[in-house]
Write a protein that holds these residues in place. Sequence first.
Motif, PDB file in Angstrom:
ATOM      1  N   LEU A 160       1.299  -1.264   0.052  1.00  0.00           N
ATOM      2  CA  LEU A 160      -0.159   0.408   0.090  1.00  0.00           C
ATOM      3  C   LEU A 160       0.973   1.488   0.178  1.00  0.00           C
ATOM      4  O   LEU A 160       0.363   2.335  -0.754  1.00  0.00           O
ATOM      5  CB  LEU A 160      -1.076   0.326   1.127  1.00  0.00           C
ATOM      6  CG  LEU A 160      -1.686   1.493   1.262  1.00  0.00           C
ATOM      7  CD1 LEU A 160      -2.581   1.349   0.309  1.00  0.00           C
ATOM      8  CD2 LEU A 160      -2.360   0.741   2.369  1.00  0.00           C
ATOM      9  N   SER A 161       1.577   1.212   0.518  1.00  0.00           N
ATOM     10  CA  SER A 161       2.808   2.192   1.373  1.00  0.00           C
ATOM     11  C   SER A 161       3.491   3.004   0.046  1.00  0.00           C
ATOM     12  O   SER A 161       3.488   3.830  -0.498  1.00  0.00           O
ATOM     13  CB  SER A 161       3.473   2.293   2.299  1.00  0.00           C
ATOM     14  OG  SER A 161       4.642   0.837   2.089  1.00  0.00           O
ATOM     15  N   LEU A 162       3.436   1.706  -1.289  1.00  0.00           N
ATOM     16  CA  LEU A 162       4.462   1.709  -2.291  1.00  0.00           C
ATOM     17  C   LEU A 162       3.794   2.183  -2.996  1.00  0.00           C
ATOM     18  O   LEU A 162       4.967   2.247  -4.603  1.00  0.00           O
ATOM     19  CB  LEU A 162       5.440   0.712  -2.459  1.00  0.00           C
ATOM     20  CG  LEU A 162       6.982   1.012  -0.893  1.00  0.00           C
ATOM     21  CD1 LEU A 162       7.627  -0.846  -1.711  1.00  0.00           C
ATOM     22  CD2 LEU A 162       7.234   1.854  -1.000  1.00  0.00           C
ATOM     23  N   GLY A 163       2.779   1.701  -3.323  1.00  0.00           N
ATOM     24  CA  GLY A 163       1.720   1.658  -4.180  1.00  0.00           C
ATOM     25  C   GLY A 163       2.016   0.576  -5.547  1.00  0.00           C
ATOM     26  O   GLY A 163       1.625   0.818  -6.941  1.00  0.00           O
ATOM     27  N   LEU A 164       2.064  -0.353  -4.750  1.00  0.00           N
ATOM     28  CA  LEU A 164       2.410  -1.680  -5.385  1.00  0.00           C
ATOM     29  C   LEU A 164       1.086  -2.337  -5.429  1.00  0.00           C
ATOM     30  O   LEU A 164       0.590  -2.872  -4.252  1.00  0.00           O
ATOM     31  CB  LEU A 164       3.862  -2.963  -5.217  1.00  0.00           C
ATOM     32  CG  LEU A 164       4.927  -1.892  -4.946  1.00  0.00           C
ATOM     33  CD1 LEU A 164       5.857  -2.895  -4.280  1.00  0.00           C
ATOM     34  CD2 LEU A 164       5.547  -1.659  -6.561  1.00  0.00           C
ATOM     35  N   ALA A 165       0.494  -3.089  -6.634  1.00  0.00           N
ATOM     36  CA  ALA A 165      -0.688  -3.642  -6.711  1.00  0.00           C
ATOM     37  C   ALA A 165      -0.506  -4.925  -7.006  1.00  0.00           C
ATOM     38  O   ALA A 165      -0.727  -5.955  -7.635  1.00  0.00           O
ATOM     39  CB  ALA A 165      -1.291  -3.635  -8.488  1.00  0.00           C
ATOM     40  N   VAL A 166      -0.023  -5.756  -5.382  1.00  0.00           N
ATOM     41  CA  VAL A 166      -0.371  -6.762  -4.810  1.00  0.00           C
ATOM     42  C   VAL A 166      -0.973  -7.491  -3.908  1.00  0.00           C
ATOM     43  O   VAL A 166      -1.049  -7.617  -2.632  1.00  0.00           O
ATOM     44  CB  VAL A 166       1.669  -7.579  -4.130  1.00  0.00           C
ATOM     45  CG1 VAL A 166       1.921  -8.525  -4.829  1.00  0.00           C
ATOM     46  CG2 VAL A 166       2.566  -7.007  -5.551  1.00  0.00           C
ATOM     47  N   PRO A 167      -1.821  -8.038  -4.614  1.00  0.00           N
ATOM     48  CA  PRO A 167      -2.612  -9.117  -3.839  1.00  0.00           C
ATOM     49  C   PRO A 167      -1.844  -9.408  -2.358  1.00  0.00           C
ATOM     50  O   PRO A 167      -0.949 -10.736  -2.881  1.00  0.00           O
ATOM     51  CB  PRO A 167      -4.151  -9.061  -4.265  1.00  0.00           C
ATOM     52  CG  PRO A 167      -3.737  -9.063  -5.917  1.00  0.00           C
ATOM     53  CD  PRO A 167      -2.402  -8.665  -5.631  1.00  0.00           C
ATOM     54  N   ILE A 168      -2.073  -9.704  -1.111  1.00  0.00           N
ATOM     55  CA  ILE A 168      -1.673 -10.887  -0.638  1.00  0.00           C
ATOM     56  C   ILE A 168      -3.377 -11.837   0.172  1.00  0.00           C
ATOM     57  O   ILE A 168      -3.937 -11.315   0.402  1.00  0.00           O
ATOM     58  CB  ILE A 168      -1.166  -9.757   0.697  1.00  0.00           C
ATOM     59  CG1 ILE A 168      -0.603  -8.842   0.672  1.00  0.00           C
ATOM     60  CG2 ILE A 168      -0.989 -11.242   1.828  1.00  0.00           C
ATOM     61  CD1 ILE A 168       1.061  -9.191  -0.538  1.00  0.00           C
ATOM     62  N   LYS A 169      -2.953 -13.072  -0.397  1.00  0.00           N
ATOM     63  CA  LYS A 169      -3.375 -14.295   0.094  1.00  0.00           C
ATOM     64  C   LYS A 169      -3.078 -15.080   0.818  1.00  0.00           C
ATOM     65  O   LYS A 169      -2.275 -15.640   1.171  1.00  0.00           O
ATOM     66  CB  LYS A 169      -4.369 -14.691  -1.138  1.00  0.00           C
ATOM     67  CG  LYS A 169      -5.396 -16.124  -0.364  1.00  0.00           C
ATOM     68  CD  LYS A 169      -6.092 -16.747  -2.039  1.00  0.00           C
ATOM     69  CE  LYS A 169      -6.471 -17.122  -1.348  1.00  0.00           C
ATOM     70  NZ  LYS A 169      -8.125 -17.124  -0.658  1.00  0.00           N
TER      71      LYS A 169
END
Length: 334
Positions: free
Chosen positions: A52-61
């Motif tokens: 979120l802080s770096l603006g990386l579009a990585v969903p976490i599961k």
Amino acid sequence: MIENGSALAITMGEPAGIGGELTLKAWLARRRQGGRPFFALDDPQRLAAIALSLGLAVPIKEIARPADAQAVFVSALPVLPIRLRGPSHAGHPDPVNAPATLEAIERGAHLALAGQIGGLVTNPLQKKTLQDGGFRHPGHTEFLAELAGGVDVAMMLACPELRVVPVTIHLSLADAVRALDVDKIVRAGRLTAKGLDTLFGIAHPRLAVAGLNPHAGEQGAMGDEEIRVIAPAIETLKRDGIAVTGPAPADTLFHAAARRAYDAAICMYHDQALIPIKTVDFAGGVNVTIGLPFVRTSPDHGTALDIAGSGRADPTSLLAAIAMADDMARRRSH
């Protein structure tokens, strides 16, 4: 025996360092490139906050077991949870989180020993912080050797153009010279030859052994370690049937033409090994632990606390470590 499709595990490393950012960026790259999936042994809330802080579009599961990573990886970064004990602040390590950092390594080693993962890729540690928290090992290599039952291991640094193995590692230069003996060099040579075969698929490896002194001692005029220690070790390795040359002057051992004559160089101390490989391929070097009963690789750099949280961390070395672990896992599964 590992299953050929088993996922790789990536440890959290120092929570205040760049490991989390690297893992997120590696998922983005590997999802596009394809290849063996991986999952993170990490705190999912930490990774989500970094993304979120770096603006990386990585969903976490979150996943419950390594086998779940395959199905999850195509749409999200799978995470087998390791909970931090306290808040993590980029650039500011806290010994309170040392237990979680070590738990990730322990969990990964146990999964590897059980054959549940293809290999273990470790993010960098901040050793002083761990030692302040009671850690008694110099680093990953020694800790993993203990977790694997006290096996004999060595550290190899590898990139496409060069592989090096230091005989002595985390010692001062004066202590490294005093520590050198025939047995240590023979041990490093044997581990290297076997590792080149089992991990890199080189059935008849060629080793070059560096001298310790300028000009490899100049026949004793600039030091006699080559005569007393290094040459006898080379003769022992030759009797083992290993193709080995040396002792060679270190200042002529690492240029492009010289590198074509060997598959790995055995070096006498830390910087003699690491300076050439970091000069040849600073971003793409990989740390490989040879001698373990499972695959372990790591990026060849530190925690980079000075840029942690800035978004400037370069995932090239971690991606190289993942790709190398993937190749090694494939060989070991056959």
